[in-house]
Design a protein around this motif. Structure first.
Motif, PDB file in Angstrom:
ATOM      1  N   TYR A 132       0.921  -1.118  -0.098  1.00 31.64           N
ATOM      2  CA  TYR A 132      -0.038   0.090  -0.193  1.00 31.64           C
ATOM      3  C   TYR A 132       1.222   1.130   0.034  1.00 31.64           C
ATOM      4  CZ  TYR A 132      -3.052   3.712   1.880  1.00 31.64           C
ATOM      5  OH  TYR A 132      -3.566   4.808   2.110  1.00 31.64           O
ATOM      6  N   PRO A 135      -1.944   7.852  -0.899  1.00 33.48           N
ATOM      7  CA  PRO A 135      -2.330   8.662  -2.145  1.00 33.48           C
ATOM      8  C   PRO A 135      -1.643  10.153  -1.781  1.00 33.48           C
ATOM      9  CG  PRO A 135      -4.320   8.294  -0.770  1.00 33.48           C
ATOM     10  CD  PRO A 135      -3.272   7.530   0.016  1.00 33.48           C
ATOM     11  N   ARG A 164      -8.805  -4.986   1.321  1.00 28.78           N
ATOM     12  CA  ARG A 164      -9.403  -4.182  -0.086  1.00 28.78           C
ATOM     13  C   ARG A 164     -10.489  -4.978  -0.431  1.00 28.78           C
ATOM     14  NH1 ARG A 164      -8.570  -0.322   0.979  1.00 28.78           N
ATOM     15  NH2 ARG A 164      -6.602   0.516   0.220  1.00 28.78           N
ATOM     16  N   SER A 191      -3.957   7.921   7.534  1.00 30.27           N
ATOM     17  CA  SER A 191      -5.096   7.883   6.667  1.00 30.27           C
ATOM     18  C   SER A 191      -6.284   7.512   7.502  1.00 30.27           C
ATOM     19  CB  SER A 191      -4.907   6.747   5.641  1.00 30.27           C
ATOM     20  OG  SER A 191      -4.619   5.471   6.177  1.00 30.27           O
ATOM     21  N   GLU A 214     -13.004  10.976   1.760  1.00 36.64           N
ATOM     22  CA  GLU A 214     -12.279   9.388   1.419  1.00 36.64           C
ATOM     23  C   GLU A 214     -13.307   8.378   1.858  1.00 36.64           C
ATOM     24  OE1 GLU A 214      -9.462   9.262  -0.066  1.00 36.64           O
ATOM     25  OE2 GLU A 214      -8.801  11.244   0.462  1.00 36.64           O
ATOM     26  N   ASP A 217     -18.897   7.558  -1.378  1.00 31.12           N
ATOM     27  CA  ASP A 217     -18.858   7.082  -2.561  1.00 31.12           C
ATOM     28  C   ASP A 217     -19.598   8.116  -3.511  1.00 31.12           C
ATOM     29  OD1 ASP A 217     -21.577   6.513  -2.308  1.00 31.12           O
ATOM     30  OD2 ASP A 217     -21.204   4.383  -2.251  1.00 31.12           O
ATOM     31  N   ARG A 223     -18.368   4.168   1.449  1.00 33.05           N
ATOM     32  CA  ARG A 223     -17.609   3.280   0.499  1.00 33.05           C
ATOM     33  C   ARG A 223     -17.230   1.951   0.908  1.00 33.05           C
ATOM     34  NH1 ARG A 223     -13.842   5.887  -3.485  1.00 33.05           N
ATOM     35  NH2 ARG A 223     -14.070   8.253  -3.092  1.00 33.05           N
ATOM     36  N   SER A 227     -13.262  -0.124  -2.625  1.00 34.35           N
ATOM     37  CA  SER A 227     -13.071   1.234  -3.368  1.00 34.35           C
ATOM     38  C   SER A 227     -12.433   2.198  -2.503  1.00 34.35           C
ATOM     39  CB  SER A 227     -14.215   1.571  -4.106  1.00 34.35           C
ATOM     40  OG  SER A 227     -15.204   1.913  -2.979  1.00 34.35           O
ATOM     41  N   SER A 228     -11.978   1.844  -1.458  1.00 33.35           N
ATOM     42  CA  SER A 228     -11.342   2.631  -0.457  1.00 33.35           C
ATOM     43  C   SER A 228     -10.041   3.087  -0.907  1.00 33.35           C
ATOM     44  CB  SER A 228     -11.286   2.084   0.893  1.00 33.35           C
ATOM     45  OG  SER A 228     -10.553   2.867   1.913  1.00 33.35           O
ATOM     46  N   THR A 229      -9.517   4.225  -0.359  1.00 31.67           N
ATOM     47  CA  THR A 229      -8.168   4.627  -0.677  1.00 31.67           C
ATOM     48  C   THR A 229      -7.170   4.645   0.622  1.00 31.67           C
ATOM     49  OG1 THR A 229      -8.677   7.087  -0.214  1.00 31.67           O
ATOM     50  CG2 THR A 229      -8.893   6.256  -2.607  1.00 31.67           C
TER      51      THR A 229
END
Length: 410
Positions: A132, A135, A164, A191, A214, A217, A223, A227-229
């Motif tokens: 990971y 971002p 994920r 995060s 974050e 959605d 979310r 589809s999480s960051t």
């Protein structure tokens, strides 16, 4: 010696994480040092070295001022209000979703249908090859967030496992593999842990809200993990019962970064890469065996029990902890092979004593709690008062899931 070593490691992890992101400042500092040690005995060499040293000092001073200005450009405040569940509906793919809010402890998204699916032990896992990476937006805030979260606590940048994928039921077929990834603990601090902070730029007044940026959605719902960051480190907690029916709990010390001074499950922590391997070095392919390995490892580390003292663990529940960036949490029920007298004689390793203030055992009737919950009694009334009042959110959720599993077996 163990405590001193762990404190030194925590400080080294903290400085290493910040240094990797503020390397220009470190390079300037190195230039100053080199300017000092390379002064030559000749007159010309002395002049050139003094000039180089002066330039290095000037650059270093400028970088320090810029760094202080950048760090002073943000205001951080803790969001004390309950998580706004009404503004963030559960994912549409989650069956039977419900938010469970516990005052002063936190809010969890639970699903009885997902729990029942976990009981079937059908989920497989797939581990991503690439680790990971934060971002860009989160990487930019990391140097500001970490000092705030580390203040007064011992944090280690150890290896963890993130998630994920979602352990959703699949009608009439084997569920899709749950995707996992390797990460570091500071990735989660920078995060997921932003979910409890409000970050404001001093110069513009602009606010960064992780819940909107974050967790939401395109449809305005929470979310899915797929589809999480965020790092989404996997929490693993289990409640263990002795042969004479006593529940083992751990009293957390003030150094714990989460749930300090509260009663914690018998074993509670994060899934680690070593939990994805079998004792002979092979790869685990089933979700419940990896999660169970993490639960039993944490149990032995925090209680001083040995693997031979554990008869078995059943994975009984799943939730997402909303204040911690909706991170995934798994819960288990462990049957021990020793009685309460033997448990009280055990002591965790010296390193774990930094976080544990000792063990407390309780008389808990899981089938009765399960029957009460099935009859519509709130968790606050179904649990013994001391556990409800002093229990951490993972402990309360683990007892809820274990009681539901026990009730379903009757």
């Amino acid at each position: 010696m163990g405590k001193l070593t762990r404190r030194a490691r925590a400080k080294a992890d903290y400085l290493g994480f910040l240094g990797a992101r503020e390397w220009p400042l470190a390079a300037s500092g190195l230039g100053v040092v080199l300017g000092v040690v390379t002064i030559l005995p000749s007159a010309v060499g002395v002049v050139l070295s003094v000039v180089a040293l002066a330039l290095g000092v000037a650059t270093f001073t400028r970088d320090v001022r810029l760094l202080r200005r950048r760090w002073a450009g943000f205001e951080f405040t803790t969001i004390a209000a309950p998580f706004p569940t009404a503004e963030l509906p559960p994912p549409a793919a989650y069956p039977e979703p419900a938010y469970l809010a516990v005052p002063a402890r936190g809010t969890a998204l639970v699903s009885a249908a997902i729990d029942r699916e976990l009981w079937t032990e059908r989920h497989t896992i797939d581990v991503a090859e690439e680790p990971y990476r934060l971002p860009p937006a989160l990487k930019a805030t990391a140097p500001h967030v970490l000092p705030l979260r580390a203040r007064g606590r011992l944090l280690f940048n150890g290896p963890i496992v993130g998630m994920r994928g979602d352990p959703l039921p699949a009608a009439g077929a084997r569920p899709a593999p749950v995707r996992l990834h390797r990460a570091r603990f500071f990735d989660a601090v920078c995060s997921n842990e932003l979910g409890a902070l409000r970050i404001t730029r001093v110069d513009t007044g602009e606010e960064y809200d992780l819940r909107k940026a974050e967790l939401t959605d395109t449809a305005g719902a929470l979310r899915e993990l797929s589809s999480s960051t965020l790092a989404d480190l996997v929490g693993v907690s289990t409640v263990a019962f002795t042969t004479d029916g006593k529940l083992v709990t751990v009293r957390q010390s003030s150094l714990n970064s989460v749930s300090g001074l509260l009663l914690a499950p018998s074993g509670s922590g994060s899934l680690e890469p070593r939990d994805l391997r079998t004792p002979d070095g092979g790869r685990r392919r089933l979700l419940h065996t990896a999660v169970r390995a993490g639960m039993e490892r944490e149990l032995c580390e925090e209680s001083g029990l040995r693997p031979a003292d554990v008869r078995g663990t059943k994975v009984v529940g799943f939730a997402r902890w909303m204040e911690r960036g909706a991170k995934p949490e798994f819960f288990g029920l462990t049957e021990l092979a020793v009685d309460s007298a033997e448990v009280t004689r055990r002591r965790p390793g010296s390193g774990e004593r930094l976080y544990s203030a000792g063990l407390t055992l309780f008389d808990v009737d899981l089938p009765a709690i399960g029957a009460a919950l099935a009859g519509g009694v709130p968790l606050s009334e179904a649990l013994p008062p001391r556990l409800w009042e002093d229990g951490s959110l993972p402990l309360l959720l683990a007892l809820r899931a274990a009681a539901a599993w026990q009730a379903a077996r009757v």
